[in-house]
Design a protein around this motif. Structure first.
Motif, short mmCIF file in Angstrom:
data_model
loop_
_atom_site.label_atom_id
_atom_site.label_comp_id
_atom_site.label_asym_id
_atom_site.label_seq_id
_atom_site.Cartn_x
_atom_site.Cartn_y
_atom_site.Cartn_z
N THR A 1 5.15 5.53 8.18
CA THR A 1 4.53 6.83 7.93
C THR A 1 5.63 7.88 8.08
OG1 THR A 1 2.43 6.07 8.83
CG2 THR A 1 2.74 8.46 8.64
N ARG B 1 0.85 -1.19 0.00
CA ARG B 1 0.00 0.00 0.00
C ARG B 1 0.88 1.23 0.00
NH1 ARG B 1 -2.41 2.85 4.66
NH2 ARG B 1 -3.95 4.25 3.80
N ARG C 1 2.68 7.13 3.34
CA ARG C 1 2.57 5.85 4.03
C ARG C 1 2.92 4.76 3.04
NH1 ARG C 1 -2.82 6.28 7.80
NH2 ARG C 1 -1.98 7.94 9.08
N SER D 1 3.33 0.61 3.03
CA SER D 1 3.14 -0.65 3.75
C SER D 1 3.80 -1.77 2.96
CB SER D 1 1.65 -0.96 3.92
OG SER D 1 1.01 0.05 4.65
N THR E 1 3.74 -0.62 8.35
CA THR E 1 3.51 0.62 7.63
C THR E 1 4.47 1.66 8.17
OG1 THR E 1 1.18 0.13 7.25
CG2 THR E 1 1.85 2.45 7.09
#
Length: 134
Positions: A123, A64, A77, A79, A121
């Protein structure tokens, strides 16, 4: 929030992620003095390239990718499938590699790692210059 989850994409390439960053930055950099706009663009492209490259090289690929533009920061972000946290590796002086995570940590105003059963993830946030904040 002016731009939320602009690029919710699994399996994105580094080139496509950078293209998405450039598109979002068109809005942000509009009224900035040229040196500030260039610095924000360069920092954002470096951080995104590093996060995507780390996911591809060390963590089984990107699951992601998203960009968020808040009133005071640009947030990415990324992932992936690995629960392992990124780390800076000791490297002999002059040897290539192992510098990207340390660079991302220096450039970002905020860097957070969360893990779950499917991986992690990362960020990363870059503070917007005052002239770009809403």
């Amino acid at each position: 929030m002016r731009f939320a989850d602009a690029t919710e994409q699994p399996g994105i390439s580094s080139a496509d992620a950078r293209s998405q960053v450039r598109s979002v930055l068109m809005e942000v950099c509009c009224g900035l003095p040229l040196p500030e706009a260039r610095r924000l663009r360069d920092d954002a492209l470096l951080v995104v390239s590093e996060l995507i490259a780390n996911a591809l090289q060390h963590a089984g690929g990107v699951t992601r990718f998203s960009i968020r533009l808040n009133s005071d920061e640009l947030q990415f972000r990324v992932s992936d499938r690995s629960g392992d946290r990124p780390r800076s590796l000791d490297n002999e002086a002059g040897q290539p590699g192992c510098y990207g995570w340390a660079m991302a940590r220096r450039l970002c105003s905020r860097l957070q790692i969360t893990t779950d059963a499917w991986g992690k993830t990362v960020t990363a946030a870059l503070s917007l210059p005052l002239a770009a904040q809403v």
